[in-house]
Design a protein around this motif. Structure first.
Motif, mmCIF file in Angstrom:
data_model
loop_
_atom_site.group_PDB
_atom_site.id
_atom_site.type_symbol
_atom_site.label_atom_id
_atom_site.label_comp_id
_atom_site.label_asym_id
_atom_site.label_seq_id
_atom_site.Cartn_x
_atom_site.Cartn_y
_atom_site.Cartn_z
ATOM 1 N N ALA A 1 -6.343 16.018 -32.133
ATOM 2 C CA ALA A 1 -5.024 15.382 -32.043
ATOM 3 C C ALA A 1 -4.372 15.628 -30.691
ATOM 4 N N LYS B 1 -7.772 10.006 -25.721
ATOM 5 C CA LYS B 1 -8.533 9.011 -26.482
ATOM 6 C C LYS B 1 -9.860 8.676 -25.815
ATOM 7 N N GLN C 1 -8.943 8.721 -36.862
ATOM 8 C CA GLN C 1 -7.525 8.951 -36.571
ATOM 9 C C GLN C 1 -6.722 7.669 -36.772
ATOM 10 N N ASP C 2 -7.243 6.567 -36.266
ATOM 11 C CA ASP C 2 -6.530 5.289 -36.392
ATOM 12 C C ASP C 2 -6.436 4.846 -37.848
ATOM 13 N N SER D 1 -3.379 11.732 -36.535
ATOM 14 C CA SER D 1 -3.452 10.947 -35.306
ATOM 15 C C SER D 1 -2.813 11.680 -34.140
ATOM 16 N N ARG D 2 -3.170 11.239 -32.947
ATOM 17 C CA ARG D 2 -2.611 11.843 -31.736
ATOM 18 C C ARG D 2 -1.110 11.551 -31.627
#
Length: 291
Positions: free
Chosen positions: A197, A201, A212-213, A219-220
């Motif tokens: 995180a 990307k 993550q998406d 997610s980041r």
């Protein structure tokens, strides 16, 4: 008949006459309350580690603990699969595994909230974790520099102690094995999800970015909000699926009030942020050559 002395009568009539033609302004000051409890300031002195810092490297002890932790998790999941085949029960173990996944995310949030807001390095049992997480707020990018086993070994050791006895006692219970295997596995790897995180990307594996998406992993962008003022939200670091519910319903704020009124302990989120918790920028990885 007035009971006032004659000279006070004259002053009173004079004051009334003035008040008929002029406005009278009064000011008042409230003395400071010296008995208010002062907010405790958290001072974090962190020295950025060098890229070749041994504290970021994995040792054979770290690798041994991660291997042991992975073995106990795989043993639980294997027992769940074997038990499902023997009993012809599939739905319940799958659902229990999903519940374990949800439980791990919630547990990571509660634990993260606790060590972010209470205690210090001298706290028994949890002191090293508290100190590490406070340093992480100052230098969050260092988690991406830690080697895999270095980042996971502490949780792997705890998981081994907890999960191994359960594997031995409930090995023939596929539903139990599905829950504890998934929950403990996600908790053990939560620090790696946490590190991803914080990753860039373009430098992450495509499968990690996709997870993550999709919301399977935290997610980041969601975790980035945790590292912005007021530093009191988005605590969950497995999938982050609980973050919205916990933040919108102010669950942790309610817990903080309970802790304060019952134990008199103020969370750090009430007095932070200050300049000692301001995130530092990652230093350049390139160094200029000497002249």
């Amino acid at each position: 008949m007035s009971i006032l002395p004659h000279h006070l009568h004259l002053h009173l009539h004079h004051a009334v006459a003035i008040s008929r033609h002029h406005r009278v302004y009064c000011t008042a000051t409230t003395p400071p309350k010296n008995n208010r409890q002062k907010l405790q300031k958290l001072v974090i002195n962190v020295t950025p580690p060098e890229l070749d810092d041994p504290s970021l490297k994995s040792t054979w002890t770290h690798r041994a603990w991660v291997a042991t932790g992975c073995t106990t998790v795989l043993l639980s999941l294997t027992n769940s699969i074997i038990g499902s085949i023997d009993t012809h029960i599939w739905l319940e173990p799958i659902l229990s595994g999903f519940v374990g996944y949800l439980f791990a995310d919630l547990g990571s949030g509660v634990y993260h909230w606790g060590i972010d807001n209470y205690g210090d390095v001298s706290t028994p049992v949890f002191g090293s974790q508290i100190d590490a997480f406070q340093g992480h707020h100052k230098l969050p990018w260092t988690i991406t520099k830690r080697e895999f086993e270095n980042n996971l070994y502490a949780l792997a050791r705890v998981i081994t102690y907890i999960l191994l006895p359960i594997d031995l006692i409930a090995h023939d219970q596929p539903v139990v094995m599905g829950f504890v295997g998934m929950a403990c596995g996600c908790i053990m790897f939560s620090q790696q999800f946490h590190a991803w995180a914080h990753g860039t990307k373009s430098k992450l594996p495509p499968v990690v970015v996709a997870l993550q998406d999709a919301g399977v992993l935290v997610s980041r962008s969601q975790h980035a909000d945790h590292h912005r003022q007021p530093y009191n939200n988005n605590y969950c670091i497995v999938s982050g699926i609980w973050n919205r519910f916990l933040d919108e319903h102010k669950v942790f704020e309610a817990l903080e009030m309970v802790v304060f009124f019952k134990l008199g302990l103020r969370p750090r989120s009430w007095s932070e942020p200050n300049t000692n918790w301001t995130e530092e920028v990652e230093p350049s990885l390139t160094t200029s050559s000497p002249p």
